[in-house]
Structures are given as C-alpha cells and as structure tokens.
Design a protein around this motif. Structure first.
Motif, PDB file in Angstrom:
ATOM      1  N   ILE A  13       1.003  -1.089  -0.037  1.00  0.00           N
ATOM      2  CA  ILE A  13      -0.216  -0.042   0.154  1.00  0.00           C
ATOM      3  C   ILE A  13       1.047   1.210  -0.015  1.00  0.00           C
ATOM      4  CG2 ILE A  13      -1.530   1.322   1.266  1.00  0.00           C
ATOM      5  CD1 ILE A  13      -2.762  -1.118   2.413  1.00  0.00           C
ATOM      6  N   MET A  14       1.712   1.380   0.867  1.00  0.00           N
ATOM      7  CA  MET A  14       2.808   2.263   0.752  1.00  0.00           C
ATOM      8  C   MET A  14       3.445   2.618  -0.315  1.00  0.00           C
ATOM      9  SD  MET A  14       2.350   3.704   3.876  1.00  0.00           S
ATOM     10  CE  MET A  14       3.826   4.880   3.777  1.00  0.00           C
ATOM     11  N   LEU A  15       3.997   1.402  -1.100  1.00  0.00           N
ATOM     12  CA  LEU A  15       4.732   1.753  -2.501  1.00  0.00           C
ATOM     13  C   LEU A  15       3.506   2.262  -3.420  1.00  0.00           C
ATOM     14  CD1 LEU A  15       6.563  -1.636  -2.792  1.00  0.00           C
ATOM     15  CD2 LEU A  15       7.577   0.661  -2.837  1.00  0.00           C
ATOM     16  N   GLN A  16       2.154   1.783  -3.505  1.00  0.00           N
ATOM     17  CA  GLN A  16       1.230   2.240  -4.279  1.00  0.00           C
ATOM     18  C   GLN A  16       0.999   3.747  -4.200  1.00  0.00           C
ATOM     19  OE1 GLN A  16      -1.536  -0.994  -3.919  1.00  0.00           O
ATOM     20  NE2 GLN A  16      -1.452  -1.099  -6.169  1.00  0.00           N
ATOM     21  N   LEU A  17       0.920   4.288  -2.848  1.00  0.00           N
ATOM     22  CA  LEU A  17       0.493   5.572  -2.532  1.00  0.00           C
ATOM     23  C   LEU A  17       1.817   6.250  -3.042  1.00  0.00           C
ATOM     24  CD1 LEU A  17      -1.119   5.336   0.773  1.00  0.00           C
ATOM     25  CD2 LEU A  17      -2.158   5.837  -1.063  1.00  0.00           C
ATOM     26  N   ALA A  18       3.109   5.931  -2.852  1.00  0.00           N
ATOM     27  CA  ALA A  18       4.117   6.957  -3.205  1.00  0.00           C
ATOM     28  C   ALA A  18       4.100   6.720  -4.876  1.00  0.00           C
ATOM     29  CB  ALA A  18       5.466   6.300  -2.699  1.00  0.00           C
ATOM     30  N   ALA A  19       3.869   5.894  -5.241  1.00  0.00           N
ATOM     31  CA  ALA A  19       3.907   5.986  -6.921  1.00  0.00           C
ATOM     32  C   ALA A  19       2.598   6.774  -7.242  1.00  0.00           C
ATOM     33  CB  ALA A  19       3.595   4.746  -7.453  1.00  0.00           C
ATOM     34  N   ILE A  20       1.539   6.746  -6.960  1.00  0.00           N
ATOM     35  CA  ILE A  20       0.404   7.760  -7.077  1.00  0.00           C
ATOM     36  C   ILE A  20       0.903   9.020  -6.890  1.00  0.00           C
ATOM     37  CG2 ILE A  20      -1.877   8.319  -6.505  1.00  0.00           C
ATOM     38  CD1 ILE A  20      -2.340   5.215  -6.047  1.00  0.00           C
ATOM     39  N   ASN A  21       1.425   9.375  -5.733  1.00  0.00           N
ATOM     40  CA  ASN A  21       1.866  10.755  -5.322  1.00  0.00           C
ATOM     41  C   ASN A  21       2.893  11.306  -6.413  1.00  0.00           C
ATOM     42  OD1 ASN A  21       2.097  12.823  -3.321  1.00  0.00           O
ATOM     43  ND2 ASN A  21       3.945  12.305  -2.913  1.00  0.00           N
ATOM     44  N   GLU A  22       3.514  10.643  -6.933  1.00  0.00           N
ATOM     45  CA  GLU A  22       4.614  10.801  -8.273  1.00  0.00           C
ATOM     46  C   GLU A  22       3.901  10.916  -9.383  1.00  0.00           C
ATOM     47  OE1 GLU A  22       7.588  12.124  -7.494  1.00  0.00           O
ATOM     48  OE2 GLU A  22       7.072  11.759  -5.505  1.00  0.00           O
ATOM     49  N   GLY A  23       2.528  10.635  -9.638  1.00  0.00           N
ATOM     50  CA  GLY A  23       1.807  11.009 -10.707  1.00  0.00           C
ATOM     51  C   GLY A  23       1.809   9.321 -11.813  1.00  0.00           C
ATOM     52  N   LEU A  24       2.237   8.399 -11.061  1.00  0.00           N
ATOM     53  CA  LEU A  24       2.455   7.167 -11.588  1.00  0.00           C
ATOM     54  C   LEU A  24       1.264   6.344 -11.621  1.00  0.00           C
ATOM     55  CD1 LEU A  24       6.230   6.375 -10.720  1.00  0.00           C
ATOM     56  CD2 LEU A  24       5.256   7.204 -13.024  1.00  0.00           C
ATOM     57  N   ALA A  25       0.801   5.203 -12.653  1.00  0.00           N
ATOM     58  CA  ALA A  25      -0.224   4.231 -12.391  1.00  0.00           C
ATOM     59  C   ALA A  25       0.492   3.127 -11.343  1.00  0.00           C
ATOM     60  CB  ALA A  25      -0.755   3.920 -13.832  1.00  0.00           C
ATOM     61  N   THR A  26      -0.452   2.644 -10.865  1.00  0.00           N
ATOM     62  CA  THR A  26      -0.086   1.412 -10.183  1.00  0.00           C
ATOM     63  C   THR A  26      -1.078   0.355 -10.036  1.00  0.00           C
ATOM     64  OG1 THR A  26       0.918   0.628  -8.003  1.00  0.00           O
ATOM     65  CG2 THR A  26      -0.669   2.450  -8.202  1.00  0.00           C
ATOM     66  N   GLY A  27      -0.760  -0.965  -9.909  1.00  0.00           N
ATOM     67  CA  GLY A  27      -1.699  -2.129  -9.644  1.00  0.00           C
ATOM     68  C   GLY A  27      -1.240  -3.033  -8.840  1.00  0.00           C
ATOM     69  N   MET A  28      -1.733  -4.283  -8.395  1.00  0.00           N
ATOM     70  CA  MET A  28      -1.671  -5.149  -7.688  1.00  0.00           C
ATOM     71  C   MET A  28      -2.052  -6.427  -8.080  1.00  0.00           C
ATOM     72  SD  MET A  28      -0.234  -6.171  -4.605  1.00  0.00           S
ATOM     73  CE  MET A  28      -0.266  -7.618  -3.531  1.00  0.00           C
ATOM     74  N   VAL A  29      -1.033  -7.387  -7.920  1.00  0.00           N
ATOM     75  CA  VAL A  29      -1.442  -8.785  -8.542  1.00  0.00           C
ATOM     76  C   VAL A  29      -1.089  -9.754  -7.464  1.00  0.00           C
ATOM     77  CG1 VAL A  29      -0.902 -10.593 -10.446  1.00  0.00           C
ATOM     78  CG2 VAL A  29      -0.755  -8.316 -11.143  1.00  0.00           C
ATOM     79  N   SER A  30      -2.103 -10.827  -7.048  1.00  0.00           N
ATOM     80  CA  SER A  30      -1.976 -11.701  -6.086  1.00  0.00           C
ATOM     81  C   SER A  30      -2.992 -12.719  -6.109  1.00  0.00           C
ATOM     82  CB  SER A  30      -1.798 -11.046  -4.673  1.00  0.00           C
ATOM     83  OG  SER A  30      -1.521 -11.954  -3.710  1.00  0.00           O
ATOM     84  N   SER A  31      -2.815 -13.392  -5.255  1.00  0.00           N
ATOM     85  CA  SER A  31      -3.967 -14.566  -5.210  1.00  0.00           C
ATOM     86  C   SER A  31      -4.127 -15.139  -3.688  1.00  0.00           C
ATOM     87  CB  SER A  31      -3.769 -15.738  -6.108  1.00  0.00           C
ATOM     88  OG  SER A  31      -4.795 -16.790  -5.971  1.00  0.00           O
ATOM     89  N   VAL A  32      -5.129 -15.589  -3.517  1.00  0.00           N
ATOM     90  CA  VAL A  32      -5.359 -16.404  -2.317  1.00  0.00           C
ATOM     91  C   VAL A  32      -4.943 -17.976  -2.203  1.00  0.00           C
ATOM     92  CG1 VAL A  32      -7.082 -14.559  -1.236  1.00  0.00           C
ATOM     93  CG2 VAL A  32      -7.867 -16.896  -2.387  1.00  0.00           C
ATOM     94  N   TYR A  33      -4.975 -18.365  -3.440  1.00  0.00           N
ATOM     95  CA  TYR A  33      -4.578 -19.650  -3.689  1.00  0.00           C
ATOM     96  C   TYR A  33      -3.007 -19.844  -4.030  1.00  0.00           C
ATOM     97  CZ  TYR A  33      -9.431 -19.721  -4.639  1.00  0.00           C
ATOM     98  OH  TYR A  33     -10.868 -19.388  -4.530  1.00  0.00           O
ATOM     99  N   THR A  34      -2.347 -20.824  -3.046  1.00  0.00           N
ATOM    100  CA  THR A  34      -1.098 -21.149  -3.241  1.00  0.00           C
ATOM    101  C   THR A  34      -0.577 -21.737  -4.397  1.00  0.00           C
ATOM    102  OG1 THR A  34      -1.429 -21.881  -0.745  1.00  0.00           O
ATOM    103  CG2 THR A  34       0.773 -22.050  -1.864  1.00  0.00           C
TER     104      THR A  34
END
Length: 87
Positions: free
Chosen positions: A13-34
């Motif tokens: 979340i902190m990485l994404q907020l820092a990126a947004i603060n710098e005017g960059l786009a951001t996304g997250m990829v993850s899964s609950v399945y191992t």
C-alpha cells in the motif's frame, strides 16, 4: 496471520501511495490460492525458498487505452445526494 504477511500488505500500500503521489499508475497482482502464487513466482523466476505475497506494478499510464463506458452504465450521484450532514 503471521505478521510478515500483514507487513507485506502495508508495504504494498505504501509503495502504491508513493507511486500515485509521483503521478504514476500502479496495480496489484496476487491470489489467495497457493498454487496460483507458486505459478506467479515461477513466471518471474523466484527461487523455491522465496514466498511470494504479490506483485506491485508501477509505471506511466497508457492514455491511449481507455476502458469503454457502456451507455447503460450507472452514473455516480453527486455528493449532495450521497452525504447527509447532521448538526
């Protein structure tokens, strides 16, 4: 939940907020399945002894590609209709 998984989420979340603060786009990829996380770790070439919590993407927005808005999409209501102030 182990604290390190929670800390990973906070870091993402902190990485994404820092990126947004710098005017960059951001996304997250993850899964609950191992199995899906293991497959994702294989795609990026992580060693077997490294656990993957997710991947954060950061970059410049591609303004040439926009999601089309269907004509029957619900429009957002104005704040005056959504917020009720009580005194």
């Amino acid at each position: 939940m182990p604290f390190w998984w929670f800390d990973c989420g906070a870091l993402f979340i902190m990485l994404q907020l820092a990126a947004i603060n710098e005017g960059l786009a951001t996304g997250m990829v993850s899964s609950v399945y191992t199995g899906e996380l293991d497959a994702l770790a294989g795609v990026v070439g992580l060693p077997e002894d490294v656990a993957l919590a997710g991947i954060v993407t950061i970059g410049h927005e591609d303004t040439s590609l926009r999601m089309p808005v269907p004509p029957n999409a619900a429009k957002r209501k104005p704040n005056e209709e959504l917020i009720e102030w009580r005194r």
